[in-house]
Design an enzyme around this catalytic site. Structure first.
Site, PDB file in Angstrom:
ATOM      1  N   VAL F  77       0.989  -1.268   0.027  1.00 29.21           N
ATOM      2  CA  VAL F  77      -0.056  -0.037   0.162  1.00 29.21           C
ATOM      3  C   VAL F  77       0.822   1.277   0.151  1.00 29.21           C
ATOM      4  O   VAL F  77       1.752   1.461   0.828  1.00 29.21           O
ATOM      5  CB  VAL F  77      -0.919  -0.044   1.143  1.00 29.21           C
ATOM      6  CG1 VAL F  77      -1.861   1.228   1.209  1.00 29.21           C
ATOM      7  CG2 VAL F  77      -1.799  -1.235   1.250  1.00 29.21           C
ATOM      8  N   CYS F  78       0.608   2.399  -0.993  1.00 33.36           N
ATOM      9  CA  CYS F  78       1.562   3.430  -1.051  1.00 33.36           C
ATOM     10  C   CYS F  78       1.315   4.065   0.421  1.00 33.36           C
ATOM     11  O   CYS F  78       0.238   4.500   0.522  1.00 33.36           O
ATOM     12  CB  CYS F  78       0.980   4.370  -2.370  1.00 33.36           C
ATOM     13  SG  CYS F  78       1.852   5.519  -2.402  1.00 33.36           S
ATOM     14  N   VAL F  79       2.552   4.319   1.068  1.00 36.20           N
ATOM     15  CA  VAL F  79       2.376   5.038   2.196  1.00 36.20           C
ATOM     16  C   VAL F  79       2.013   6.478   2.287  1.00 36.20           C
ATOM     17  O   VAL F  79       1.294   6.640   2.760  1.00 36.20           O
ATOM     18  CB  VAL F  79       3.604   4.729   3.056  1.00 36.20           C
ATOM     19  CG1 VAL F  79       4.872   5.423   2.130  1.00 36.20           C
ATOM     20  CG2 VAL F  79       3.725   5.380   4.402  1.00 36.20           C
TER      21      VAL F  79
END
Lengths: 93, 120, 132, 120, 93, 132
Positions: F77-79
């Site tokens: 998940v893109c932080v």
């Protein structure tokens, strides 16, 4: 007398056409968010045949680099006043 | 393994969603990995290139400013299509940064050259 | 004049939630009454207590909270929409055996009846939505 | 205070988002509050009325089935427009449930009669 | 040879036109989600002038009540095989 | 063949996340390798530990988790996208002084570099998105 708002770009013709077909004499159409691109020279002529008064939301015009020359525009407070002075509001998106 | 050329296509107007900014972030990240990156702005995304966007009144960052710094990160290929300019009648309008304008055949050739396409 | 606003969009999904917030501020500054803000569909994410945008970006959940404090607003989040999308208060977290709650303070989970009731009580109802 | 007539407009296809189901939920909730409800399906929302939707393969509920039960909750005014049917060429197609079809003037009159409009 | 997917309804002409303009001989176009409505009789003729092979995703056809008569369709496994047999994939939405 | 899938859409926002899941299942069943699923933009909500849909509706976060367990998938998940939208792991919750974490187990927060790296490592990359 009804206030219509439209927020979609000219690339979405379907929403524009449903909105346009719903306008009656005396209504106002406020262009917000991406709908201010309808005021680009290439698209603007399509607004002239609408029976409603056309307005735009000023902060959205400014943010998108669309010229306000020859455009009736209102700020956020003006948007509220339009909602007050028209009997109902329909938001097209 | 050779670094594949990456084509990032964005089709959205600024502010409408986070797509315009996200496309730039993906481009910068690819550049960090030394991936050759090309950015193609189609349809509403050409509206990102209109000059004089003052976004203070809507409390948002202007992605146009970020597009201008991409060449500093060796991302100097910014394209659009004749079809996209025609969509909004921007053929004779000054755009900033100025994109390279491709016709349909050139767009097809661009796609064919890129085995990795990220759509935003 | 009494307004109710319906918000369908998440922050970042589109400009609609930002426009709704600006409209809410302007109507309150103009001396009108904001009867209720009803967050529906993706709009439930406006009520996230966990949203942590970079410092130089404004936070919509925080902005709603501040406005609610200043004007004693009724910020209602549709409970059915919120549960599906992972926005829970303490009660719902317990009931669904979830490890945490994430509804920001100042917001309240409730049913669609709160929208129907607002349609009766308000002079004007505006819907702020977007594509999708 | 009199119960205002509520007009719910949905413009989205089924499954595309939760809009089709949400419109039905709002209609049912208004009916519980004894609010007179009219449902207007415009543009892609007429696609909700196509018969024989088998949504098992995509693991989603079919909102078409719910539309059929609305009359049991005294929501018997289901409208669409000639323009919306023409958009998808559905003028001569059997729709289920069958909507009342309004022309543009009738749509404008419908909007004028309803001081409360919820768009979905 | 490229696989294109399109997921937007015929009410979104802009996405369709960008997708259509990007198709080369030998490409395939897989209609998924709302794009299966392009196979309604009213819209289908617009597909015939495209240079690509046209296919549709069967579960999406079924869910939306769109007839598969005369349509090349694949199931989810077939979608994967199309991605394998074409050198790259572009997703239009 | 090695696939990477990029998911831009939240559950319920559109059909794209459902399509991505079905594609993932089909490619794994077909003996291919799923190098990574990268959740970006509204897609981060696929990783919510708090999503609580009604029992007769399927849960996308749960479906991803189960698939990841069965096949040892890398669900990233893109932080930056997740922080803005209120999806936090324990570390980020602490760092941003938030009261709880809500990243579902089986998912991992990481940077856009994970997408760039996947572009290098994978034979095919598909983007599942929608309007808005």
């Amino acid at each position: 007398m009804m206030l219509h708002t439209l927020n979609s770009s000219p690339s979405d013709r379907t929403t524009f056409q449903s909105c346009a077909a719903s306008l009656s004499e005396g209504d106002s159409l406020l262009l917000i968010e991406e709908a201010v691109y309808w005021l680009l020279p290439h698209h603007r002529h399509e607004l002239t045949r609408l029976p409603a008064r056309i307005l735009a939301l000023e902060p959205d015009l400014l943010a998108r680099g669309v010229s306000s020359a020859g455009v009736n525009y209102v700020d956020d407070a003006g948007f509220v006043e339009l909602a007050v002075t028209h009997g109902s509001v329909i938001n097209w998106f | 393994m050779n670094a594949p050329e990456v084509l990032i296509i964005c089709r959205r107007a600024p502010y409408a969603s986070s797509a315009a900014r996200d496309a730039i972030d993906v481009a910068l990240s690819c550049a960090l990995f030394a991936l050759p990156v090309t950015l193609l702005l189609l349809d509403d995304a050409v509206l990102q290139l209109l000059p004089d966007q003052q976004s203070g009144g809507i409390g948002q960052k202007n992605p146009n400013a970020m597009l201008g710094v991409l060449p500093m990160y060796d991302i100097d290929r910014l394209y659009t299509s004749t079809q996209s300019l025609a969509l909004h009648g921007l053929e004779d309008v000054r755009l900033d940064p100025a994109p390279i304008v491709l016709d349909q055949a050139e767009i097809r050739a661009l796609l064919a050259r890129h085995p990795r396409v990220i759509m935003l | 004049m009494k307004f109710t606003l319906v918000v369908h969009c998440a922050p970042y999904q589109g400009a609609a939630a930002d426009t709704a917030l600006r409209f809410a501020r302007a109507l309150l500054a103009g001396g009108h009454e904001l009867y209720r803000v009803f967050f529906y569909r993706e709009g439930v994410h406006n009520a996230s207590a966990l949203a942590s945008p970079p410092r130089d970006e404004h936070s919509l959940p925080l902005a709603w909270q501040r406005l609610a404090q200043e004007y004693q607003l009724d910020l209602v989040v549709c409970v059915a929409a919120a549960l599906r999308r992972g926005i829970l208060d303490e009660n719902e977290a317990k009931r669904h055996e979830k490890p945490a709650a994430n509804l920001a303070s100042g917001f309240e989970l409730s049913g669609l009846g709160q929208l129907s009731e607002a349609l009766i009580q308000s002079d004007r109802v505006l819907t702020f939505g977007g594509r999708g």
